[in-house]
Each structure stands twice: as structure tokens, then as C-alpha cells.
Design an enzyme around this catalytic site. Structure first.
Site, PDB file in Angstrom:
ATOM      1  N   LYS A  35       0.838  -1.137  -0.029  1.00 54.36           N
ATOM      2  CA  LYS A  35      -0.058   0.039  -0.170  1.00 54.36           C
ATOM      3  C   LYS A  35       0.813   1.282  -0.150  1.00 54.36           C
ATOM      4  O   LYS A  35       0.728   2.228  -0.749  1.00 54.36           O
ATOM      5  CB  LYS A  35      -1.051  -0.184   1.408  1.00 54.36           C
ATOM      6  CG  LYS A  35      -2.059   1.048   1.170  1.00 54.36           C
ATOM      7  CD  LYS A  35      -2.661   0.873   2.553  1.00 54.36           C
ATOM      8  CE  LYS A  35      -4.224  -0.149   2.224  1.00 54.36           C
ATOM      9  NZ  LYS A  35      -4.905  -0.190   3.425  1.00 54.36           N
ATOM     10  N   PHE A 152     -16.764  10.666  10.900  1.00 52.92           N
ATOM     11  CA  PHE A 152     -18.194  10.259  10.432  1.00 52.92           C
ATOM     12  C   PHE A 152     -18.351  10.302   8.922  1.00 52.92           C
ATOM     13  O   PHE A 152     -19.099  10.728   8.208  1.00 52.92           O
ATOM     14  CB  PHE A 152     -19.189  11.445  11.225  1.00 52.92           C
ATOM     15  CG  PHE A 152     -19.127  11.282  12.472  1.00 52.92           C
ATOM     16  CD1 PHE A 152     -20.170  10.416  13.098  1.00 52.92           C
ATOM     17  CD2 PHE A 152     -18.420  12.183  13.195  1.00 52.92           C
ATOM     18  CE1 PHE A 152     -20.196  10.249  14.497  1.00 52.92           C
ATOM     19  CE2 PHE A 152     -18.684  12.093  14.673  1.00 52.92           C
ATOM     20  CZ  PHE A 152     -19.543  11.217  15.412  1.00 52.92           C
ATOM     21  N   ARG A 154     -18.356   9.509   5.010  1.00 53.44           N
ATOM     22  CA  ARG A 154     -19.122   8.344   4.286  1.00 53.44           C
ATOM     23  C   ARG A 154     -18.198   8.025   3.038  1.00 53.44           C
ATOM     24  O   ARG A 154     -17.741   9.149   2.349  1.00 53.44           O
ATOM     25  CB  ARG A 154     -20.528   8.990   3.771  1.00 53.44           C
ATOM     26  CG  ARG A 154     -21.430   9.104   4.777  1.00 53.44           C
ATOM     27  CD  ARG A 154     -22.536   9.921   4.144  1.00 53.44           C
ATOM     28  NE  ARG A 154     -22.091  11.174   3.448  1.00 53.44           N
ATOM     29  CZ  ARG A 154     -22.763  11.989   2.646  1.00 53.44           C
ATOM     30  NH1 ARG A 154     -23.953  11.640   2.386  1.00 53.44           N
ATOM     31  NH2 ARG A 154     -22.238  13.176   2.476  1.00 53.44           N
ATOM     32  N   GLU A 155     -17.684   6.939   2.862  1.00 56.46           N
ATOM     33  CA  GLU A 155     -17.214   6.624   1.649  1.00 56.46           C
ATOM     34  C   GLU A 155     -18.079   6.720   0.525  1.00 56.46           C
ATOM     35  O   GLU A 155     -19.294   6.932   0.536  1.00 56.46           O
ATOM     36  CB  GLU A 155     -16.954   5.029   1.551  1.00 56.46           C
ATOM     37  CG  GLU A 155     -16.031   4.468   2.506  1.00 56.46           C
ATOM     38  CD  GLU A 155     -16.011   3.011   2.530  1.00 56.46           C
ATOM     39  OE1 GLU A 155     -16.291   2.264   1.546  1.00 56.46           O
ATOM     40  OE2 GLU A 155     -15.478   2.573   3.574  1.00 56.46           O
ATOM     41  N   PHE A 252     -31.496   8.792   4.518  1.00 53.66           N
ATOM     42  CA  PHE A 252     -31.390   7.333   5.200  1.00 53.66           C
ATOM     43  C   PHE A 252     -32.732   6.616   5.302  1.00 53.66           C
ATOM     44  O   PHE A 252     -33.124   5.967   6.170  1.00 53.66           O
ATOM     45  CB  PHE A 252     -30.893   7.036   6.654  1.00 53.66           C
ATOM     46  CG  PHE A 252     -29.232   7.448   6.381  1.00 53.66           C
ATOM     47  CD1 PHE A 252     -28.414   6.132   6.214  1.00 53.66           C
ATOM     48  CD2 PHE A 252     -28.505   8.351   6.121  1.00 53.66           C
ATOM     49  CE1 PHE A 252     -27.151   6.090   6.123  1.00 53.66           C
ATOM     50  CE2 PHE A 252     -27.344   8.619   5.908  1.00 53.66           C
ATOM     51  CZ  PHE A 252     -26.530   7.403   5.920  1.00 53.66           C
ATOM     52  N   GLY A 260     -25.138  -2.491   4.510  1.00 50.38           N
ATOM     53  CA  GLY A 260     -24.104  -3.194   4.388  1.00 50.38           C
ATOM     54  C   GLY A 260     -22.686  -2.256   4.809  1.00 50.38           C
ATOM     55  O   GLY A 260     -22.973  -1.296   5.379  1.00 50.38           O
ATOM     56  N   CYS A 263     -19.026  -0.196   8.104  1.00 49.73           N
ATOM     57  CA  CYS A 263     -19.236   0.434   9.422  1.00 49.73           C
ATOM     58  C   CYS A 263     -20.656  -0.154  10.082  1.00 49.73           C
ATOM     59  O   CYS A 263     -20.533  -0.705  11.062  1.00 49.73           O
ATOM     60  CB  CYS A 263     -19.320   1.946   9.567  1.00 49.73           C
ATOM     61  SG  CYS A 263     -17.743   2.511   8.879  1.00 49.73           S
TER      62      CYS A 263
HETATM   63  N1  LIG Z   1     -14.477   3.176   6.244  1.00 49.52           N
HETATM   64  C1  LIG Z   1     -15.204   4.339   6.609  1.00 49.52           C
HETATM   65  O1  LIG Z   1     -16.279   4.805   5.933  1.00 49.52           O
HETATM   66  C2  LIG Z   1     -15.396   4.700   7.998  1.00 49.52           C
HETATM   67  C3  LIG Z   1     -16.020   5.800   8.528  1.00 49.52           C
HETATM   68  C4  LIG Z   1     -15.844   6.394   9.792  1.00 49.52           C
HETATM   69  C5  LIG Z   1     -14.969   5.497  10.699  1.00 49.52           C
HETATM   70  N2  LIG Z   1     -14.355   4.611   9.975  1.00 49.52           N
HETATM   71  C6  LIG Z   1     -13.492   3.618  11.342  1.00 49.52           C
HETATM   72  O2  LIG Z   1     -12.280   3.801  10.875  1.00 49.52           O
HETATM   73  C7  LIG Z   1     -11.235   2.739  11.191  1.00 49.52           C
HETATM   74  C8  LIG Z   1     -10.546   2.332   9.882  1.00 49.52           C
HETATM   75  O3  LIG Z   1     -11.496   1.914   9.032  1.00 49.52           O
HETATM   76  P1  LIG Z   1     -10.939   2.052   7.288  1.00 49.52           P
HETATM   77  O4  LIG Z   1     -12.220   1.605   6.467  1.00 49.52           O
HETATM   78  O5  LIG Z   1     -10.071   3.087   7.064  1.00 49.52           O
HETATM   79  O6  LIG Z   1     -10.199   0.565   7.813  1.00 49.52           O
HETATM   80  P2  LIG Z   1      -8.878   0.012   6.609  1.00 49.52           P
HETATM   81  O7  LIG Z   1      -8.898  -1.502   7.007  1.00 49.52           O
HETATM   82  O8  LIG Z   1      -9.236   0.526   5.001  1.00 49.52           O
HETATM   83  O9  LIG Z   1      -7.523   0.576   6.890  1.00 49.52           O
HETATM   84  C9  LIG Z   1      -6.902   0.176   8.256  1.00 49.52           C
HETATM   85  C10 LIG Z   1      -5.549   0.350   7.973  1.00 49.52           C
HETATM   86  O10 LIG Z   1      -4.829   0.379   9.029  1.00 49.52           O
HETATM   87  C11 LIG Z   1      -3.425  -0.597   8.722  1.00 49.52           C
HETATM   88  N3  LIG Z   1      -3.038  -1.087   9.933  1.00 49.52           N
HETATM   89  C12 LIG Z   1      -3.398  -2.000  10.813  1.00 49.52           C
HETATM   90  N4  LIG Z   1      -2.725  -2.340  11.955  1.00 49.52           N
HETATM   91  C13 LIG Z   1      -1.594  -1.221  11.676  1.00 49.52           C
HETATM   92  C14 LIG Z   1      -0.344  -0.868  12.527  1.00 49.52           C
HETATM   93  N5  LIG Z   1      -0.044  -1.654  13.519  1.00 49.52           N
HETATM   94  N6  LIG Z   1       0.532   0.186  12.196  1.00 49.52           N
HETATM   95  C15 LIG Z   1       0.034   0.702  10.726  1.00 49.52           C
HETATM   96  N7  LIG Z   1      -0.680   0.290  10.099  1.00 49.52           N
HETATM   97  C16 LIG Z   1      -1.691  -0.761  10.436  1.00 49.52           C
HETATM   98  C17 LIG Z   1      -3.717  -1.652   7.725  1.00 49.52           C
HETATM   99  O11 LIG Z   1      -2.627  -2.186   6.946  1.00 49.52           O
HETATM  100  C18 LIG Z   1      -4.893  -0.900   6.779  1.00 49.52           C
HETATM  101  O12 LIG Z   1      -4.320  -0.390   5.628  1.00 49.52           O
HETATM  102  C19 LIG Z   1     -12.129   1.534  11.462  1.00 49.52           C
HETATM  103  O13 LIG Z   1     -12.397   1.885  13.035  1.00 49.52           O
HETATM  104  C20 LIG Z   1     -13.775   1.935  11.099  1.00 49.52           C
HETATM  105  O14 LIG Z   1     -14.838   1.615  11.848  1.00 49.52           O
HETATM  106  C21 LIG Z   1     -14.362   3.922   8.917  1.00 49.52           C
END
Ligand SMILES: NC(=O)c1ccc[n+]([C@@H]2O[C@H](COP(=O)([O-])OP(=O)(O)OC[C@H]3O[C@@H](n4cnc5c(N)ncnc54)[C@H](O)[C@@H]3O)[C@@H](O)[C@H]2O)c1
Length: 442
Positions: A35, A152, A154-155, A252, A260, A263
Site C-alpha cells: 500500500k 463520520f 462516508r465513503e 437514510f 452493508g 461500518c
Molecule cells: N471506512 C469508513 O467509511 C469509516 C468511516 C468512519 C469510521 N471508520 C472507522 O475507521 C477505522 C478504520 O477504517 P478503514 O475503513 O479506514 O479501515 P481499513 O481497513 O481501510 O484501513 C486500516 C489500515 O490500517 C493498517 N494497519 C493496521 N494495523 C496497523 C499498524 N499496527 N500500524 C500501521 N498500520 C496498520 C492496515 O494495513 C490498513 O491499511 C475503523 O475503526 C472504522 O470503523 C471507517
């Protein structure tokens, strides 16, 4: 300010790029070497509108860089954000905090001076307290503090959401953490984004409460859609009729195949586990989870009814695979149980998604993938719209109908006008539009 972001996924990368765009210097750290190598070569690991341009511009201006080396990445940082994944723990639905705690331990050992450790990952109440305990245990410098700053975004609209948030929630227990967070977000309150300071536990719970509430709105309108089908009402109009009430709001309230994504499914489950541990019932959210599970499991049956009650030998074209449009994220997407159910019922499935194929293919054994939306119609008995990508809205339904051998259109997102679909010769079945009661198969 110098900021380090540990975890460069959807949240870490978008947050890091946006903070850099505010003028901070940001280093994004990730343990995934592929990555980071891709990012250093200007290749985005995720599909998110506007992200590549934002990252490229900030890298070029020297405010954003990437590394796999945590110790180097945090050097000189005043704030270190944790944005690693917190997936559902297999079997029990608890948030799996392995990645969070591993990152915190590594961080604690690498710190040479006090920082504010900010949890951006969605984590259960009390995680901040445990992080503070681990920091002490691992000998982090005195004065290191822990704040919660749930995200918060949104993708699909992540950059806009980050830059123009409805609110910023900061949970902190000391003035230095509040000051650092105020400074980080200062460019946003110049734009009047409300920043709400709370205690750490309150901030942690606020994130779960927000997602649970939104999941509840979706499950509410999905059940209302079932009632609409049974009594001949139109859920689209019911949703508009209630959504115009400011106390309810229009968002919503789109009936569909069930929620799905990365989150809602995991966060509703984790909230239930938190409540269970606290000995407090959360009957509404427990029901939301059950309603949504049943919804996703029932989608294949909707298609079965649309093709006359038996899927054996039927050819089904699926439009859209990702859990929502404008993302390539397939986590917990309703398309997965749908396609599994169709195949288990004896159908063959050809699917198309504008960007999700790479993520989807390993998850959908047995499905075939078409090169464009029209090709899924070739010889199909039924078409199923699962994700409402814009490009499907403008599709020529007449052309689709001509390519099909059957004529069923199961519109799980209500994107088409039933009258237009009928003019194209398609037997249209939306969600909650009163159609199932009149055209029910076996
Ligand atoms: N995706 C969303 O829309 C969204 C929105 C709000 C909150 N969140 C929250 O944010 C958090 C992250 O979600 P995401 O979708 O970005 O996850 P993701 O899986 O896309 O990314 C997580 C990243 O962390 C890295 N990682 C894991 N352990 C690590 C370490 N020890 N050191 C360095 N890198 C490390 C992984 O390699 C990965 O690239 C989650 O808790 C999720 O619930 C996500």
C-alpha cells in the site's frame, strides 16, 4: 502542526490528505508495504472520488508523505492519530481491538516526547482508558495524553464530508489535548463547523449511537416498504412524506436490500456487546440487526419470485456489487448473500460493477463478470439492481429488454420509473412500491 496517521486505509488516507490540505504536515504510516509503495508511486489503494488529486497535490507541496516505519513517521509529531481497522471479532461481534492496541504499543515504545494520541478508529467505550493504561505500561513519555475523535465521513463523499463536516466530536480529558485538537481543526471552524468537546467515553459512544441510529432509519423504512407492498402503498412517497418533516429528515429513508459496508454491520454488533457487558438492554438495536440480517437473506427470494418461483437454470444479471455507489468497498455488501443465494438456488449469475470487480471477484465464487452494464442482460431471465451507481440510472431499458430472454427487472434500489420500465417491456418490481402484492409468484 506535524501530524502522524497510523493506518492508511479509507479513514487514515482521507483524513491525512485533508489535514495536509489544511496546511499541516502529515505522515501516513501503514504496515502494508504494498500500500505504501503504491502511494509513493502515486497509485491510490482505494477508489474514492477526488482522492488522487488531493493526495498528489499535497505530496507535491511537501505536506504529505508515507512510510512503513512508525518511529520515523511519528518523529516531531504533536498529534498521532490511530486510524487502523476495528473489524468484528469472529464469532461474538465484539470490536476487534488487536490492531489498535498493537499500534499503540509500537507507538509508545517509539515516542521520544509527549504527544496527543487521538483515536479516529471506531472503538468501544473505555478503549481510550485502556490506551492510556498501555501507554503508561509501555513507558510512553510523561505528558502523553489520549483523545477520541471519531470519524463520520462516508465513503464515496469522504473528502467533502471531512472538509465540511456536520460536526467534529472531540473527547478529551485534559486541556492540552483540547488545545492540540482545536489547532488541528482550526481551518474548519473558520468555516463554522461545530466542534463539540466531550469526555472521552462520551465521544466514543457518540460514534456508535450515530451509526446505530442511521442503521435504525434504514431498517425502519425497509419494514415500512414490506407493509407498503402488502397494502398497495408506495414507500418512496411515504419516505418523502415523512422526510419533509424536519424532525425526521429525508436522509437514510431509502428502502432497499439492507445496509452493508464497513461500518453499520460491525458497529451495531459492537454496540450490542458493549450494552450486554454493561448489563443494559438495547432492544431497538438488537431488532435493527435482526431486521437487516433477514432483509439481506431475503433478497434472493425476491428474485426467485420474480422469475416464477424457481431459480433452477435461470440466468440472472446483477447490476452493482459494492455496498453503495462511488466506492469499491465490498465489506458486508448485500450483493454477497444475494448472489450466494441465487447460485445456491440453481441460477447462474453475471454481474457488473463500475469499479468493484477487483474487490468483488474473490468474494463471489461462481459468478461471472461482464465488461459493461448491457452485457449482463444478454440472455438473462431477470435483472437485479443492487447498487445505485449513476451510470445505471441512465441505462436504455429498451436495449436491456431486447438483450434478455426473460423480462423481470428487480430494482432493489428503486432507481427506475416503473412506468418507463413497463414501456420497455419489463416486468418491474421495485421495493415497497406495491408491486409484489399484485404480481406475486409462488
Ligand atoms: N471506512 C469508513 O467509511 C469509516 C468511516 C468512519 C469510521 N471508520 C472507522 O475507521 C477505522 C478504520 O477504517 P478503514 O475503513 O479506514 O479501515 P481499513 O481497513 O481501510 O484501513 C486500516 C489500515 O490500517 C493498517 N494497519 C493496521 N494495523 C496497523 C499498524 N499496527 N500500524 C500501521 N498500520 C496498520 C492496515 O494495513 C490498513 O491499511 C475503523 O475503526 C472504522 O470503523 C471507517
Amino acid at each position: 502542526m506535524r501530524i502522524a496517521m497510523i493506518g492508511t486505509g479509507y479513514v487514515g488516507l482521507v483524513s491525512g490528505a485533508c489535514f495536509a490540505d489544511f496546511g499541516h504536515h502529515v505522515t501516513c504510516v501503514d504496515q502494508d508495504m504494498a500500500k505504501i509503495a503504491a502511494l509513493e508511486a502515486g497509485i491510490m489503494p482505494i477508489w474514492e472520488p477526488g482522492l488522487e488529486a488531493l493526495v498528489t497535490a499535497n505530496v507535491a507541496q511537501g505536506r504529505l508523505d508515507f512510510t512503513t516505519a512508525l518511529a520515523a513517521g511519528i518523529a516531531g509529531a504533536e498529534a498521532v492519530f490511530i486510524a487502523v481497522g476495528t473489524p468484528s471479532r469472529r464469532g461474538d461481534g465484539h470490536a476487534d481491538l488487536t490492531f489498535v492496541y498493537a499500534a499503540v504499543r509500537e507507538l509508545a515504545r517509539a515516542l521520544t516526547g509527549p504527544v496527543v494520541v487521538v483515536t479516529k478508529s471506531t472503538v468501544p467505550v473505555g478503549t481510550g482508558d485502556e490506551i492510556a493504561r498501555i501507554l503508561v505500561e509501555e513507558g510512553a513519555p510523561a505528558g502523553t495524553s489520549v483523545a477520541s475523535n471519531p470519524e463520520f465521513l462516508r465513503e464515496g463523499a469522504a473528502i467533502r464530508d471531512f472538509k465540511i463536516p456536520d460536526r467534529i466530536i472531540v473527547g478529551a480529558e485534559d486541556e492540552r489535548a483540547r488545545e492540540v485538537m482545536r489547532e488541528i481543526y482550526r481551518p474548519l471552524f473558520l468555516n463554522q463547523a461545530p466542534i463539540v468537546f466531550t469526555g472521552r467515553r462520551t465521544a466514543e459512544l457518540t460514534k456508535y449511537a450515530a451509526n446505530a441510529f442511521l442503521a435504525m432509519k434504514i431498517s425502519f423504512i425497509n419494514e415500512m416498504a414490506d407493509l407498503c407492498e402488502a397494502v398497495g402503498a408506495d414507500v418512496q412517497e411515504v419516505a418523502r412524506g415523512i422526510g419533509l418533516d424536519n424532525r425526521i429528515g429525508a436522509k437514510f429513508l431509502h428502502a432497499g436490500p439492507g445496509y452493508g459496508g464497513s461500518c453499520f454491520p460491525k458497529d451495531t454488533l459492537a454496540l450490542l456487546r458493549t450494552a450486554e457487558e454493561a448489563g443494559v438492554k438495547q432492544r431497538i438495536i438488537a431488532t435493527v440487526v435482526a431486521v437487516n440480517d433477514a432483509r439481506k437473506a431475503g433478497n434472493a427470494d425476491r428474485v426467485r419470485r420474480a422469475v416464477g418461483g424457481d431459480l433452477t437454470g435461470k440466468k440472472i444479471g446483477v447490476l452493482g456489487l459494492t455496498f453503495k455507489p462511488n466506492t469499491d468497498d465490498m465489506r458486508d455488501a448485500p450483493s454477497i448473500p444475494l448472489i450466494e443465494g441465487l447460485i445456491a438456488g440453481g441460477a447462474s449469475v453475471t454481474a457488473f460493477d463500475p469499479v468493484g470487480r477487483e474487490q468483488a471477484e474473490p468474494l463471489l465464487a461462481g459468478a461471472e463478470f461482464a465488461a459493461d452494464a448491457y452485457a449482463v442482460a444478454d440472455g438473462a431471465d431477470a435483472l437485479v439492481v443492487v447498487t445505485e451507481w449513476d451510470e445505471f440510472r441512465g441505462i436504455d431499458l429498451g436495449e436491456m429488454a431486447r438483450r434478455m430472454r426473460g423480462n423481470a427487472l428487480v430494482d432493489l434500489r428503486n432507481v427506475y420509473d416503473p412506468a418507463e420500465a413497463a414501456r420497455a417491456g419489463l416486468d418491474y418490481r421495485g421495493v415497497g412500491r406495491g408491486t409484489f402484492s399484485t404480481r406475486e409468484g409462488t
